[in-house]
Design an enzyme around this catalytic site. Structure first.
Site, PDB file in Angstrom:
ATOM      1  N   SER A   9      -2.101  -2.951  12.846  1.00 17.05           N
ATOM      2  CA  SER A   9      -3.071  -2.980  13.958  1.00 17.05           C
ATOM      3  C   SER A   9      -3.329  -4.394  14.477  1.00 17.05           C
ATOM      4  CB  SER A   9      -4.401  -2.378  13.487  1.00 17.05           C
ATOM      5  OG  SER A   9      -5.074  -3.261  12.589  1.00 17.05           O
TER       6      SER A   9
ATOM      7  N   LYS B 181      -5.096  -9.297   0.957  1.00 16.21           N
ATOM      8  CA  LYS B 181      -5.922 -10.083   1.873  1.00 16.21           C
ATOM      9  C   LYS B 181      -5.230 -11.367   2.331  1.00 16.21           C
ATOM     10  CE  LYS B 181     -10.107  -8.317  -0.261  1.00 16.21           C
ATOM     11  NZ  LYS B 181     -10.580  -7.486   0.862  1.00 16.21           N
ATOM     12  N   GLY B 182      -4.591 -12.076   1.385  1.00 11.59           N
ATOM     13  CA  GLY B 182      -3.944 -13.343   1.745  1.00 11.59           C
ATOM     14  C   GLY B 182      -2.874 -13.128   2.791  1.00 11.59           C
TER      15      GLY B 182
ATOM     16  N   GLY C 167     -11.752  -7.639   8.602  1.00 11.89           N
ATOM     17  CA  GLY C 167     -12.201  -8.938   8.105  1.00 11.89           C
ATOM     18  C   GLY C 167     -11.040  -9.918   7.960  1.00 11.89           C
ATOM     19  N   ASP C 168      -9.885  -9.425   7.551  1.00 11.14           N
ATOM     20  CA  ASP C 168      -8.709 -10.304   7.402  1.00 11.14           C
ATOM     21  C   ASP C 168      -8.169 -10.742   8.764  1.00 11.14           C
ATOM     22  OD1 ASP C 168      -8.875 -10.115   4.644  1.00 11.14           O
ATOM     23  OD2 ASP C 168      -7.467  -8.432   4.531  1.00 11.14           O
TER      24      ASP C 168
ATOM     25  N   ASP D 280       0.855  -1.196   0.000  1.00 10.55           N
ATOM     26  CA  ASP D 280       0.000   0.000   0.000  1.00 10.55           C
ATOM     27  C   ASP D 280       0.884   1.237   0.000  1.00 10.55           C
ATOM     28  OD1 ASP D 280      -2.253  -1.617   0.204  1.00 10.55           O
ATOM     29  OD2 ASP D 280      -2.359  -1.447   2.392  1.00 10.55           O
TER      30      ASP D 280
ATOM     31  N   ASN E 249     -13.986 -12.772  16.767  1.00  6.96           N
ATOM     32  CA  ASN E 249     -14.591 -11.436  16.917  1.00  6.96           C
ATOM     33  C   ASN E 249     -13.739 -10.586  17.862  1.00  6.96           C
ATOM     34  OD1 ASN E 249     -17.000 -11.288  15.435  1.00  6.96           O
ATOM     35  ND2 ASN E 249     -18.250 -12.140  17.102  1.00  6.96           N
TER      36      ASN E 249
ATOM     37  N   ASP F  77     -10.085   2.512  13.232  1.00  4.61           N
ATOM     38  CA  ASP F  77      -9.773   2.190  11.839  1.00  4.61           C
ATOM     39  C   ASP F  77     -10.113   0.719  11.606  1.00  4.61           C
ATOM     40  OD1 ASP F  77      -8.747   1.765   9.316  1.00  4.61           O
ATOM     41  OD2 ASP F  77      -6.667   2.240   9.815  1.00  4.61           O
TER      42      ASP F  77
HETATM   43  N1  LIG Z   1     -16.685  -1.402  14.994  1.00  4.30           N
HETATM   44  C1  LIG Z   1     -16.370  -2.641  15.368  1.00  4.30           C
HETATM   45  N2  LIG Z   1     -16.469  -3.028  16.666  1.00  4.30           N
HETATM   46  C2  LIG Z   1     -16.158  -4.281  17.048  1.00  4.30           C
HETATM   47  N3  LIG Z   1     -15.736  -5.230  16.206  1.00  4.30           N
HETATM   48  C3  LIG Z   1     -15.620  -4.925  14.903  1.00  4.30           C
HETATM   49  C4  LIG Z   1     -15.929  -3.626  14.410  1.00  4.30           C
HETATM   50  N4  LIG Z   1     -15.719  -3.612  13.073  1.00  4.30           N
HETATM   51  C5  LIG Z   1     -15.297  -4.855  12.750  1.00  4.30           C
HETATM   52  N5  LIG Z   1     -15.244  -5.655  13.845  1.00  4.30           N
HETATM   53  C6  LIG Z   1     -14.846  -7.067  13.890  1.00  4.30           C
HETATM   54  O1  LIG Z   1     -14.217  -7.379  12.649  1.00  4.30           O
HETATM   55  C7  LIG Z   1     -14.980  -8.383  11.938  1.00  4.30           C
HETATM   56  C8  LIG Z   1     -14.934  -8.083  10.463  1.00  4.30           C
HETATM   57  O2  LIG Z   1     -15.457  -6.812  10.206  1.00  4.30           O
HETATM   58  P1  LIG Z   1     -16.236  -6.447   8.875  1.00  4.30           P
HETATM   59  O3  LIG Z   1     -16.368  -4.977   8.821  1.00  4.30           O
HETATM   60  O4  LIG Z   1     -17.503  -7.245   8.792  1.00  4.30           O
HETATM   61  O5  LIG Z   1     -15.255  -7.011   7.735  1.00  4.30           O
HETATM   62  P2  LIG Z   1     -14.549  -6.276   6.483  1.00  4.30           P
HETATM   63  O6  LIG Z   1     -13.221  -5.814   6.969  1.00  4.30           O
HETATM   64  O7  LIG Z   1     -14.460  -7.370   5.472  1.00  4.30           O
HETATM   65  O8  LIG Z   1     -15.434  -5.193   6.041  1.00  4.30           O
HETATM   66  C9  LIG Z   1     -16.367  -8.324  12.558  1.00  4.30           C
HETATM   67  O9  LIG Z   1     -17.035  -9.566  12.411  1.00  4.30           O
HETATM   68  C10 LIG Z   1     -16.046  -8.001  14.010  1.00  4.30           C
HETATM   69  O10 LIG Z   1     -15.625  -9.163  14.681  1.00  4.30           O
HETATM   70  C1  LIG Z   2     -16.449  -6.117   2.287  1.00  2.00           C
HETATM   71  O1  LIG Z   2     -15.184  -6.397   1.750  1.00  2.00           O
HETATM   72  C2  LIG Z   2     -14.901  -5.689   0.545  1.00  2.00           C
HETATM   73  C3  LIG Z   2     -13.580  -6.197   0.040  1.00  2.00           C
HETATM   74  O2  LIG Z   2     -13.786  -7.461  -0.499  1.00  2.00           O
HETATM   75  C4  LIG Z   2     -14.892  -4.208   0.815  1.00  2.00           C
HETATM   76  O3  LIG Z   2     -14.643  -3.486  -0.381  1.00  2.00           O
HETATM   77  C5  LIG Z   2     -16.243  -3.799   1.391  1.00  2.00           C
HETATM   78  O4  LIG Z   2     -16.204  -2.438   1.758  1.00  2.00           O
HETATM   79  C6  LIG Z   2     -16.577  -4.646   2.611  1.00  2.00           C
HETATM   80  N1  LIG Z   2     -17.935  -4.368   3.023  1.00  2.00           N
HETATM   81  C7  LIG Z   2     -18.279  -4.001   4.257  1.00  2.00           C
HETATM   82  C8  LIG Z   2     -19.747  -3.783   4.500  1.00  2.00           C
HETATM   83  O5  LIG Z   2     -17.476  -3.864   5.157  1.00  2.00           O
END
Ligand SMILES: Nc1ncnc2c1ncn2[C@@H]1O[C@H](COP(=O)(O)OP(=O)(O)O)[C@@H](O)[C@H]1O
Ligand SMILES: *[C@@H]1O[C@H](CO)[C@@H](O)[C@H](O)[C@H]1NC(C)=O
Length: 331
Positions: free
Chosen positions: A312, A54-55, A270-271, A27, A297, A265
């Site tokens: 992080s 992601k990987g 998700g990763d 990045d 979680n 942040d």
């Molecule tokens: N604001 C938040 N407070 C607490 N846990 C969070 C928060 N945001 C994300 N998480 C944790 O990170 C996981 C993945 O977040 P999510 O936003 O669904 O994924 P992505 O990064 O793919 O958008 C959630 O299932 C939760 O465990």
């Molecule tokens: C879900 O993950 C994608 C990347 O694959 C990202 O662009 C998107 O913002 C994420 N959606 C949410 C709701 O966090």
């Protein structure tokens, strides 16, 4: 089939807890008062380089929790490639299956962030798209003996699917993360994963079910089960996630809430979640999926309280001891 000699040979290979077949991205982040217009040059106030993809993110979270990990990926024969390999080594990830190619540059994401926090991003996947069947064959001894294999969609989908199939043929547990989601995903992906884990927008794109609530996520998850997934996890940001399992149709849907935290942040949350899940599936194979997800979680919840993606991600020492206990935690 293996003959006796091969069997002895492969049994002496050291088994990895988690093998990730996936992407590495550098990045390149510039912070500026606003996003530049076409043809315009503006001055920003801060620049930094971060490790992403992601990987690699998922692999590094699993490694920081203590999993013995290997990354199967491709970088360029360039400065960013060298730098990424060093990053894996610094995190204790085996780089035996990290290939370097002269035919493309290391994957890069050029990111501009304005003062309002909006961004404009150009991703060049580069070397990631050259990861192919031959690389998987080279990694086969590690892949076929891993406790858990994880893959996503930032490398060629053919490569991801082939990795999942190789794992399945060798009775290796698989986690598939269909990210970034593609609308015409090969239906074999649904059957090739033990755990199919995606976020709200990915679930929506794949199923056509609009996902805004826990209930919606349940409906999208049921559709994914119908398509052949054995277990489905849909992450819901601050709401945690929903877990569905095909084996238990009557009681198969669970909402696992996240503990409230002050998020600064959420990039890469998700990763972090998937890396932690891979650690638990490898380390505590008999633990109920709901318990693993509840702990994942909590790990991802720690990651959102700090700025950065990999920067992080918590190490084992940063996490409460009970997240590493064999005993089920009371919820
Ligand atoms: N604001 C938040 N407070 C607490 N846990 C969070 C928060 N945001 C994300 N998480 C944790 O990170 C996981 C993945 O977040 P999510 O936003 O669904 O994924 P992505 O990064 O793919 O958008 C959630 O299932 C939760 O465990
Ligand atoms: C879900 O993950 C994608 C990347 O694959 C990202 O662009 C998107 O913002 C994420 N959606 C949410 C709701 O966090």
């Amino acid at each position: 089939m293996m003959d006796g000699y091969n069997k002895i040979q492969t049994m002496t290979e050291e088994a990895f807890d988690v093998v990730v077949v996936g992407s590495c991205m550098t990045d390149l982040v510039s912070q500026a008062p606003r996003l530049p217009k076409a043809g315009e040059t503006i001055h920003g106030h801060k620049f930094f380089i971060g490790f992403g993809g992601k990987g690699a993110n998922q692999c590094i979270q699993a490694a920081r929790m203590g999993a013995k990990t290997a990354m199967v990926c491709k970088v360029g024969k360039d400065f960013f490639g060298e730098n990424y390999i060093q990053n894996f080594k610094d995190n204790g990830v085996s780089t035996e299956f990290v290939g370097q190619t002269a035919d493309a540059a290391t994957g890069a994401a050029s990111i501009v962030v304005n003062d309002a926090g909006e961004n404009a991003i150009v991703i060049v996947a580069g070397a990631n798209l050259l990861l192919g069947g031959e690389d998987l064959q080279q990694a086969l001894p590690a892949l076929s003996h891993a406790k858990v294999l994880v893959s996503q969609l930032e490398v060629s989908p053919d490569t991801s699917l082939q990795a999942l199939r190789l794992a399945q043929e060798n009775n290796v547990k698989t986690i598939f993360n269909p990210a970034p989601a593609i609308p015409d995903l090969d239906p074999d992906f649904y059957r090739a994963s033990v755990v199919f884990c995606c976020n709200e927008s990915e679930a929506e794109l794949l199923t056509g079910v609009a996902v805004a609530t826990v209930e919606d996520a349940g409906h999208a998850g049921q559709e994914l089960l119908r398509r052949g997934c054995r277990s489905v996890i849909i992450t819901l940001g601050s709401q945690g996630c929903v877990v569905l399992s095909g084996q238990e149709p009557s009681t198969g849907l669970h909402h696992v809430p996240a503990k409230p935290v002050t998020a600064v942040d959420t990039t890469g949350a998700g990763d972090s979640f998937i890396g932690a899940l891979a650690f638990y599936m490898a380390t505590f194979p008999t633990m109920p999926l709901q318990e693993m997800v509840s702990r994942a979680n909590q790990v991802a919840g720690v990651s959102v309280q700090k700025i950065g993606t990999q920067a992080s991600y918590p190490y084992k020492k940063d996490l409460p001891n009970n997240l590493f206990s064999r005993q089920q935690l009371a919820n």
